[in-house]
Design an enzyme around this catalytic site. Structure first.
Site, mmCIF file in Angstrom:
data_model
loop_
_atom_site.group_PDB
_atom_site.id
_atom_site.type_symbol
_atom_site.label_atom_id
_atom_site.label_comp_id
_atom_site.label_asym_id
_atom_site.label_seq_id
_atom_site.Cartn_x
_atom_site.Cartn_y
_atom_site.Cartn_z
ATOM 1 N N GLY A 1 0.831 -1.197 0.000
ATOM 2 C CA GLY A 1 0.000 0.000 0.000
ATOM 3 C C GLY A 1 0.861 1.240 0.000
ATOM 4 O O GLY A 1 2.071 1.180 -0.245
ATOM 5 N N SER A 2 0.266 2.379 0.306
ATOM 6 C CA SER A 2 0.997 3.643 0.190
ATOM 7 C C SER A 2 2.190 3.708 1.139
ATOM 8 O O SER A 2 3.276 4.172 0.747
ATOM 9 C CB SER A 2 0.058 4.826 0.435
ATOM 10 N N VAL A 3 2.030 3.230 2.381
ATOM 11 C CA VAL A 3 3.151 3.273 3.320
ATOM 12 C C VAL A 3 4.248 2.304 2.897
ATOM 13 O O VAL A 3 5.435 2.653 2.884
ATOM 14 C CB VAL A 3 2.688 2.959 4.758
ATOM 15 N N GLY A 4 3.867 1.085 2.523
ATOM 16 C CA GLY A 4 4.856 0.097 2.118
ATOM 17 C C GLY A 4 5.656 0.526 0.905
ATOM 18 O O GLY A 4 6.886 0.416 0.886
ATOM 19 N N ARG B 1 -6.689 5.064 15.912
ATOM 20 C CA ARG B 1 -5.859 3.911 15.560
ATOM 21 C C ARG B 1 -6.397 2.643 16.212
ATOM 22 O O ARG B 1 -6.323 1.558 15.648
ATOM 23 C CB ARG B 1 -4.415 4.170 15.983
ATOM 24 N N ASN C 1 -1.146 0.021 12.251
ATOM 25 C CA ASN C 1 -1.847 0.501 13.442
ATOM 26 C C ASN C 1 -2.974 -0.440 13.878
ATOM 27 O O ASN C 1 -3.559 -1.106 13.040
ATOM 28 C CB ASN C 1 -2.415 1.899 13.170
ATOM 29 N N ASP D 1 5.826 10.548 16.122
ATOM 30 C CA ASP D 1 5.312 11.596 17.002
ATOM 31 C C ASP D 1 6.451 12.454 17.558
ATOM 32 O O ASP D 1 6.324 13.673 17.681
ATOM 33 C CB ASP D 1 4.512 10.978 18.151
ATOM 34 N N ARG E 1 7.510 14.830 14.899
ATOM 35 C CA ARG E 1 6.533 15.931 14.794
ATOM 36 C C ARG E 1 6.674 16.902 15.960
ATOM 37 O O ARG E 1 6.581 18.124 15.792
ATOM 38 C CB ARG E 1 5.116 15.353 14.754
ATOM 39 N N HIS F 1 1.502 5.182 20.625
ATOM 40 C CA HIS F 1 1.415 5.906 19.352
ATOM 41 C C HIS F 1 -0.072 6.122 19.100
ATOM 42 O O HIS F 1 -0.728 5.363 18.384
ATOM 43 C CB HIS F 1 2.046 5.102 18.229
#
Length: 324
Positions: A23-26, A98, A130, A158, A161, A185
């Site tokens: 997917g997008s993260v992978g 999450r 998550n 986190d 950020r 998280h």
């Protein structure tokens, strides 16, 4: 401090990294890893092999410049991997927490993790799916691996950020801000104000030296922005991928280069009197995994907040694990 590129490339010659979930993260992680020169071989595993093949074809054109091999694989291809990153799972949607994802993604981990462990019994598992802390605990139990070899990306994102927000507020580079988010998280995460510092000075002392007021309301507001950043991004674009991909590579780097670098990641342990729970604390990362050598010095208020965060994670894990 990052490792010099020549040293990274020398480590990369024998490194295989497997990413489960295209997917997008992978895929963004695969691309970031490709450009980092940390690995000689990157394998993508996904239930949708056709999509994975399309992603690999595209990534291979970038690999022409990065000199790494990118392939589509199956769980047998986890054999010999230095690390296996799990990004597979249902994505968080606008309005969801999450923790709302736990039942579906726990069930998916029951299918994925034993297959990874079977073919790569000596690998390091890195969990990005998550709810990260609950699934880090699940991956530990399902794999049978020692705790140091099951790492959740946890509050590394986190913390990044948080430092970004503090740096912006005080007008300094985030790399010069020393501050961490620990615990879950998620919504019960804890900013460790008592240890946050700039130029070796606690924030209140830094403000005194600079001749400015320490604005507690502004601090609470930026902690809230840190906590809610993913929700806002998902509301606007439907997903998060660039930040977490960069963080996953930053977790991989000290593992691959055996750097003994401190990173705030999730690991199973005993925290604030709560036993057998995964949450984030600063850990030393190297080729053997994640190690918690020194307990973080928290004040009493922070210890209680950590206990509440640990309890929340443990209750969520116990609830889904007992139903299975």
């Amino acid at each position: 401090m990052s490792v010099p590129s020549t040293e990274i490339e020398s480590h990369a010659k024998s490194i295989k990294v497997v990413i489960v979930g295209a997917g997008s993260v992978g895929v963004t992680t695969a691309y970031a890893l490709l450009l980092s020169h940390l690995a000689a071989e990157i394998v993508l595993i996904d239930i949708d092999k056709n999509r994975a093949l399309g992603e690999v074809m595209d990534l291979s054109h970038a690999a022409h410049f990065a000199h790494a091999k990118v392939t589509v694989g199956d769980y047998e291809d986890c054999a010999g991997a230095t690390a296996v990153i799990i990004t597979a799972g249902v994505n968080q949607k606008p309005g969801q927490t999450r923790m709302d994802l736990v039942k579906t993604n726990y069930g998916l981990f029951e299918q994925i993790v034993p297959r990874i462990a079977k073919h790569a019994p000596n690998t390091i598992l890195i969990v990005a799916t998550n709810p990260c802390d609950v699934l880090t605990k699940a991956a530990h139990e399902l794999s049978g691996f020692p705790v140091q070899r099951v790492i959740g990306s946890g509050t590394a994102m986190d913390t990044t950020r948080f430092r970004h927000e503090l740096g912006k507020h005080y007008g300094v580079n985030p790399r010069n801000v020393h501050a961490v988010i620990v615990g879950e998280h998620g919504d019960s995460q804890l900013p460790v104000w008592s240890l946050a510092s700039i130029a070796g000075m606690r924030l209140e002392d830094y403000c005194k030296q600079k001749g400015i007021a320490y604005d507690e309301e502004a601090m609470e507001a930026l902690a809230k922005r840190t906590r809610e950043a993913a929700y806002e991004i998902i509301q606007r674009k439907g997903k998060t991928n660039y930040g977490v991909a960069s963080v996953l590579v930053s977790i991989l780097e000290p593992i691959i280069t055996n750097a003994d670098q401190l990173v705030t990641v999730s690991r199973v342990g005993n925290y604030a009197g709560v036993e057998g729970v995964a949450l984030s604390m600063p850990c030393k990362l190297n080729r053997k995994g994640a190690h918690q050598d020194v307990e973080l010095l928290l004040n009493e208020k922070e210890k209680e907040a950590l206990r509440m965060s640990a309890t929340s994670i443990k209750e969520c894990f116990d609830g889904v694990a007992k139903k299975e």
